[in-house]
Scaffold this motif. Structure first.
Motif, PDB file in Angstrom:
ATOM      1  N   UNK A 159      18.207  -8.002   5.867  1.00 32.05           N
ATOM      2  CA  UNK A 159      16.785  -7.738   6.149  1.00 32.05           C
ATOM      3  C   UNK A 159      16.440  -6.253   6.199  1.00 32.05           C
ATOM      4  N   UNK A 160      17.332  -5.440   6.787  1.00 34.81           N
ATOM      5  CA  UNK A 160      17.030  -4.011   6.852  1.00 34.81           C
ATOM      6  C   UNK A 160      17.373  -3.305   5.550  1.00 34.81           C
ATOM      7  N   UNK A 161      18.278  -3.875   4.767  1.00 38.62           N
ATOM      8  CA  UNK A 161      18.537  -3.314   3.441  1.00 38.62           C
ATOM      9  C   UNK A 161      17.285  -3.401   2.583  1.00 38.62           C
ATOM     10  N   UNK A 162      16.526  -4.491   2.740  1.00 35.07           N
ATOM     11  CA  UNK A 162      15.302  -4.650   1.964  1.00 35.07           C
ATOM     12  C   UNK A 162      14.170  -3.762   2.473  1.00 35.07           C
ATOM     13  N   UNK A 163      14.295  -3.256   3.675  1.00 36.34           N
ATOM     14  CA  UNK A 163      13.268  -2.352   4.212  1.00 36.34           C
ATOM     15  C   UNK A 163      13.169  -1.091   3.347  1.00 36.34           C
ATOM     16  N   UNK A 164      14.314  -0.454   3.086  1.00 37.51           N
ATOM     17  CA  UNK A 164      14.315   0.800   2.330  1.00 37.51           C
ATOM     18  C   UNK A 164      13.787   0.607   0.913  1.00 37.51           C
ATOM     19  N   UNK A 165      14.102  -0.536   0.314  1.00 38.18           N
ATOM     20  CA  UNK A 165      13.667  -0.776  -1.064  1.00 38.18           C
ATOM     21  C   UNK A 165      12.158  -0.968  -1.144  1.00 38.18           C
ATOM     22  N   UNK A 166      11.610  -1.751  -0.222  1.00 37.29           N
ATOM     23  CA  UNK A 166      10.170  -1.991  -0.272  1.00 37.29           C
ATOM     24  C   UNK A 166       9.385  -0.766   0.188  1.00 37.29           C
ATOM     25  N   UNK A 167       9.983   0.043   1.046  1.00 38.40           N
ATOM     26  CA  UNK A 167       9.347   1.308   1.429  1.00 38.40           C
ATOM     27  C   UNK A 167       9.221   2.214   0.199  1.00 38.40           C
ATOM     28  N   UNK A 168      10.271   2.229  -0.624  1.00 39.73           N
ATOM     29  CA  UNK A 168      10.221   3.026  -1.852  1.00 39.73           C
ATOM     30  C   UNK A 168       9.119   2.568  -2.782  1.00 39.73           C
ATOM     31  N   UNK A 169       8.950   1.256  -2.898  1.00 37.87           N
ATOM     32  CA  UNK A 169       7.871   0.719  -3.726  1.00 37.87           C
ATOM     33  C   UNK A 169       6.505   1.180  -3.226  1.00 37.87           C
ATOM     34  N   UNK A 170       6.319   1.151  -1.911  1.00 43.61           N
ATOM     35  CA  UNK A 170       5.025   1.505  -1.328  1.00 43.61           C
ATOM     36  C   UNK A 170       4.686   2.965  -1.597  1.00 43.61           C
ATOM     37  N   UNK A 171       5.688   3.825  -1.540  1.00 38.98           N
ATOM     38  CA  UNK A 171       5.467   5.244  -1.823  1.00 38.98           C
ATOM     39  C   UNK A 171       4.962   5.434  -3.254  1.00 38.98           C
ATOM     40  N   UNK A 172       5.563   4.726  -4.197  1.00 36.30           N
ATOM     41  CA  UNK A 172       5.171   4.865  -5.604  1.00 36.30           C
ATOM     42  C   UNK A 172       3.793   4.262  -5.835  1.00 36.30           C
ATOM     43  N   UNK A 173       3.512   3.131  -5.220  1.00 36.33           N
ATOM     44  CA  UNK A 173       2.193   2.516  -5.364  1.00 36.33           C
ATOM     45  C   UNK A 173       1.092   3.475  -4.920  1.00 36.33           C
ATOM     46  N   UNK A 174       1.238   4.079  -3.769  1.00 37.59           N
ATOM     47  CA  UNK A 174       0.189   4.982  -3.261  1.00 37.59           C
ATOM     48  C   UNK A 174       0.003   6.182  -4.171  1.00 37.59           C
ATOM     49  N   UNK A 175       1.107   6.686  -4.719  1.00 33.10           N
ATOM     50  CA  UNK A 175       0.995   7.843  -5.614  1.00 33.10           C
ATOM     51  C   UNK A 175       0.240   7.478  -6.883  1.00 33.10           C
ATOM     52  N   UNK A 176       0.601   6.350  -7.480  1.00 29.39           N
ATOM     53  CA  UNK A 176      -0.039   5.950  -8.734  1.00 29.39           C
ATOM     54  C   UNK A 176      -1.508   5.609  -8.497  1.00 29.39           C
ATOM     55  N   UNK A 177      -1.796   4.904  -7.400  1.00 30.04           N
ATOM     56  CA  UNK A 177      -3.176   4.500  -7.114  1.00 30.04           C
ATOM     57  C   UNK A 177      -4.070   5.701  -6.843  1.00 30.04           C
ATOM     58  N   UNK A 178      -3.528   6.745  -6.236  1.00 28.74           N
ATOM     59  CA  UNK A 178      -4.327   7.917  -5.880  1.00 28.74           C
ATOM     60  C   UNK A 178      -4.906   8.615  -7.107  1.00 28.74           C
ATOM     61  N   UNK A 179      -4.191   8.552  -8.227  1.00 24.09           N
ATOM     62  CA  UNK A 179      -4.674   9.241  -9.424  1.00 24.09           C
ATOM     63  C   UNK A 179      -5.299   8.320 -10.451  1.00 24.09           C
TER      64      UNK A 179
END
Length: 603
Positions: free
Chosen positions: A416-436
């Motif tokens: 469960x915590x291994x998947x935390x880091x992976x989905x956190x990485x996805x969220x960072x990329x989503x916000x960056x792409x959406x911002x522009x």
């Protein structure tokens, strides 16, 4: 920046030489010979001394250090073989090589089985005294994990039989599934064409995201027709693995099918049931989103082929180099350390991104060992979804890289915590792409993000319920016919969509390609945990800024040295707090509200 949809994937393959040069590397034989000698010496030295009133902390610490070193070195040939096989499951040579490593691993394991059994048998009172010693500080959590399974241990002879039989039992069935599904082809007939072409699983699934509904229909038909000839084998395979698990669970005394997974995840049944039940209670969020999507697409009804369809047609795709830039910049905006660790994967060839026949489907990050390095596998097909997959796996990769400061027994965190880091990485990329993005592009990005959340939170919870029903039914009813499995699959998956989308008859067969059901029973709820944790933690990150990023990196560096509850308390979170989990659902619902507002503003 962008290429045409027909662009091939990148010719990017990983370098596995940190493990071994090739399956013919003479170092492999040398490693196994040395490990067998060390294991025999270990048994001679410590057998009978662990379950003893005379055991002292220094002796136990020395034994654990030696065992840890043996197991670390033994994992390298096994990881190497599984990675070679994942890269080309069609190779008989790769399959035979992996089988040989499994057999050698079993031979080694039976020499060491006594240790955990003696440690589990040790009385609580003397062990509690020993754990007060600084000599055992690094191994306290590892000891606690071993002791968790104390009520379910068997005799050494029984454990040896189970280990040796696994290579021709469950592990063989798992390998058969991988070989069959990875090498199966799917007869795709393009709309208007009279001829079909044979596509790989990754290729046909990618077409289910095509903007043309006729293409998606053809892809759905091809996927189903490709699965149909192997259904009898896959159903029989799954029945065997469920029965294999049932027999072992009965021998060990587990009370319910998912209990072993909960124990390995270091989670209480009540915590898991709480999260899964909350997922079911919030299924209306899924229906709310798909009703809006149905309106945008202008369709009277959505089906299984429309779940991941884009809102608008676009011929632009994202090449691998652009994905690399997006991920590294997004990670770097949050933490320079994250960017540095992720960059190593590109600079040092730790990624296999090339699509090719015979390559295992899906994507994963293999942690390997603290003294080597992690690697990532995916088939990159130039889509935004592939960018998010890359971000997901590199989130794992950063976690694995940071965890290398731990020794081997504390290296791997629970699922469960291994998947935390992976989905956190996805969220960072989503916000960056959406911002522009432009308003139209932002609407599409929000759709893709919400669909990803639905797939990761709600769909995984539904699949957990499907697994739970299958295993329970297999134990009560005997071998399950295909129709019984298909019905449970349809019922659980349809429940999350309500009346917003109808899963057609083709979808009944689609349970059978999901590898997690085969190799990792009840793994799937870890995705729900990880995504919901991120939904709440991401809000904390935005509110706290740099202090949160520092604490987050420190938490990843702890690897598996503490329990999930302890690691989350370090982040200021109580995993048993219903309110915390509800916050995650509220954040998902907020994204759906923002999506609705974007659609309304575009009209």
């Amino acid at each position: 920046m962008l290429t045409t949809p027909d662009s091939p994937g990148p010719a990017v393959r990983w370098d596995l030489s940190a493990l071994f040069e090739s399956p013919e590397d003479p170092a492999l034989q040398q490693v196994w010979a040395a490990l067998m000698r060390r294991a025999e010496a270990f048994a001679t030295t410590y057998r009978g001394r662990i379950e003893s009133p005379n055991l002292d902390a220094t002796t136990l610490a020395e034994a654990l250090r030696e065992l840890e070193e043996i197991e670390k070195e033994a994992s390298k040939p096994m990881n190497f073989a599984s990675l070679i096989f994942a890269g080309d499951t069609s190779s008989e040579k790769a399959g035979a090589f992996m089988q040989r490593q499994m057999e050698l691993s079993s031979e080694l394991s039976v020499k060491l089985l006594f240790f955990n059994l003696e440690l589990q048998a040790l009385d609580e009172e003397p062990l509690a005294r020993l754990l007060q010693s600084p000599a055992l500080e690094n191994y306290r959590h590892a000891i606690e994990v071993v002791r968790t399974f104390r009520p379910f241990r068997l005799s050494e002879k029984e454990e040896i039989v189970l280990e040796e039989m696994a290579n021709t039992g469950s592990r063989a069935w798992e390998r058969l599934f991988e070989e069959v599904t990875a090498n199966q082809t799917y007869p795709y007939r393009a709309p208007g064409s009279t001829e079909s072409e044979e596509l790989s699983q990754a290729e046909v699934i990618a077409l289910l995201r095509h903007p043309d509904r006729a293409v998606r229909e053809a892809a759905g038909e091809a996927f189903t027709e490709g699965l149909r000839p192997i259904q009898r084998l896959l159903v029989f395979n799954y029945n065997n693995l469920m029965q294999d698990k049932a027999v072992k669970d009965q021998m060990r005394g587990y009370g319910y099918p998912e209990q072993a997974r909960h124990l390995s995840n270091e989670l209480q049944k009540e915590t898991v049931d709480l999260v899964v039940e909350l997922c079911r209670q919030h299924y209306p969020i899924v229906a709310r989103y798909y009703r809006v999507k149905r309106e945008i697409l202008g369709l009277a009804e959505l089906s299984h082929i429309d779940r991941y369809s884009p809102l608008f047609e676009s011929k632009e795709t994202i090449p691998f180099e652009e994905a690399k830039r997006l991920v590294l910049e997004a990670f770097g905006t949050f933490s320079e350390t994250m960017e540095e660790r992720a960059r190593e994967f590109f600079d040092r060839n730790w990624i296999d991104a090339e699509p090719r026949k015979g390559k295992r489907g899906g994507a994963f990050c293999c942690y390997n060992t603290p003294d080597t390095h992690p690697v990532v596998l995916q088939s990159y097909l130039n889509k935004m979804d592939d960018v998010m997959t890359l971000a997901h796996e590199l989130g794992h990769g950063v976690h694995a890289s940071l965890s290398r400061r731990q020794t081997y027994f504390n290296f791997h965190g629970t699922l469960p915590l291994a998947e935390l880091a992976s989905t956190f990485g996805e969220m960072l990329v989503f916000e960056k792409v959406a911002a522009g993005a432009s308003p139209k592009e932002k609407l599409q990005l929000y759709a893709e993000k919400i669909e990803g959340l639905i797939a990761t939170i709600f769909r995984q919870a539904a699949m957990f319920e499907f697994e739970r029903r299958c295993h329970t039914a297999r134990r009560a009813e005997g071998e399950l016919p295909a129709a019984r499995i298909e019905s449970m699959w349809q019922e659980e998956l349809q429940a999350m969509f309500g009346d917003s989308l109808t899963l057609g008859e083709e979808h009944r067969l689609w349970w059978s390609y999901v590898g997690h059901f085969i190799g990792s029973p009840f793994y799937v709820y870890a995705y729900s945990f990880g995504e919901l944790l991120v939904m709440s933690l991401y809000q904390m990150a935005k509110q706290e800024g740099a202090p949160f990023a520092t604490r987050y990196i420190q938490m990843l560096e702890l690897g598996g040295s503490k329990t999930p509850h302890e690691l989350m308390r370090f982040m200021g979170v109580d995993l048993d707090d219903r309110g915390f989990w509800v916050q995650g659902f509220e954040r998902v619902e907020k994204l759906v509200e923002e999506f609705e507002a974007l659609w309304k503003a575009s009209n």
